[in-house]
Design a protein around this motif. Sequence first.
Motif, mmCIF file in Angstrom:
data_model
loop_
_atom_site.group_PDB
_atom_site.id
_atom_site.type_symbol
_atom_site.label_atom_id
_atom_site.label_comp_id
_atom_site.label_asym_id
_atom_site.label_seq_id
_atom_site.Cartn_x
_atom_site.Cartn_y
_atom_site.Cartn_z
ATOM 1 N N LYS A 83 37.913 40.265 53.553
ATOM 2 C CA LYS A 83 37.046 40.006 52.404
ATOM 3 C C LYS A 83 35.977 41.066 52.194
ATOM 4 N N VAL A 84 35.798 41.982 53.167
ATOM 5 C CA VAL A 84 34.714 42.959 53.061
ATOM 6 C C VAL A 84 35.266 44.381 53.068
ATOM 7 N N LYS A 85 34.475 45.279 52.502
ATOM 8 C CA LYS A 85 34.800 46.704 52.482
ATOM 9 C C LYS A 85 33.629 47.494 53.062
ATOM 10 N N ALA A 86 33.857 48.759 53.291
ATOM 11 C CA ALA A 86 32.784 49.637 53.779
ATOM 12 C C ALA A 86 31.936 50.067 52.589
ATOM 13 N N ASP A 87 31.213 49.108 52.028
ATOM 14 C CA ASP A 87 30.493 49.370 50.779
ATOM 15 C C ASP A 87 29.006 49.038 50.852
ATOM 16 N N SER A 88 28.464 48.873 52.056
ATOM 17 C CA SER A 88 27.049 48.533 52.185
ATOM 18 C C SER A 88 26.223 49.819 52.207
ATOM 19 N N HIS A 89 26.138 50.453 51.062
ATOM 20 C CA HIS A 89 25.436 51.725 50.991
ATOM 21 C C HIS A 89 24.876 51.949 49.592
ATOM 22 N N ILE A 90 23.914 52.852 49.514
ATOM 23 C CA ILE A 90 23.387 53.355 48.248
ATOM 24 C C ILE A 90 23.683 54.841 48.230
ATOM 25 N N GLY A 91 24.501 55.279 47.298
ATOM 26 C CA GLY A 91 24.962 56.657 47.345
ATOM 27 C C GLY A 91 25.739 56.878 48.623
#
Length: 327
Positions: free
Chosen positions: A248-256
């Motif tokens: 359910k999760v991706k490596a997307d916990s970022h800003i830029g």
Amino acid sequence: MLKKYLNRIITGDCLSLLQKIPNDSIDVTFADPPFNLKKKYNGYQDNLEFKDYLDWCDKWIGEMIRITKPSGSILVHNIPKWLSFYTRFLNEYADFKHWIAWHAPTSPMGKSLQPGHYGILFYVKDLQQAKINEIRMPHERERKSDYLRKDYGGKKAGLHPFGPLTSDVWTDIHRIKHNKYRDEHPCQLPVALLERLVLMTTDEGDVVLDPFVGTGTTAVAAKKLGRNYIGFDLDGDYKEISENNLKKVKADSHIGKTWVSFHLGEVRTLRDKDWLNLSSHFEIPTNIKDIDFVKIKLEAKKTPLTLPFSRHRARPKSISIEKPGPN
């Protein structure tokens, strides 16, 4: 040899599996073991005799120390009773860094002080080589007014725009209390807690290993933050839940290109060294000294100053400042 374990949840006894991991190969080891409080785990009896429990703990802690890199960290979560015994063993083979007190009140225990925190022991393999990042959390604000709760004794001009460096007492991340947010596991930790630990001790691409991964919280936090994970658990049902959670999760916990921890759409934790890259995402006055931080608020629906870090809401157009009254 390590490659075959990367980004997998593996069923089996933690001691047998840990023994297969090479020396000095893992960046961070984190353990949240059974507390020996007779809780109902699938496939595990949480009721060992006192000495048997501590002897068993010494074995997996020793394996964690062995497999951790010289630059790595060893993190162990438990109640204070057991952590006080763990330090005896850890102090012999690793370097103490912190006892983190995670504010998590529990039920009263009769004629004693009410338990108010769980602990996380923070040790490093080699203090001279340790990889440790300073981290920041948002300023605490009043829920309705968005004003800062603290006046900082006349030193508001020196405040960091996002928030203070985090201390070893964590009060801003709460336990998962509602069943609708929980998996079928008696001791589930919030993802935001593990994300803070991961940001504090790792860089992108590092490896985090959890020998009691349960329903996968550590692995989920690592994946979201672009780290590799290895998870062990004795129970096949927990493995299935972990793998479903990971899907359910991706490596997307970022800003830029900068990794941060989000909670409820806003940033909960960021690394201090990343602030320079992140500051361009803020709309803040250029002259910090002119701001009354106690009375500052945003015009956009009185939203907290941390709003521009949100991935889900529009950025405010401007900032207004309320001048303090005569009192």
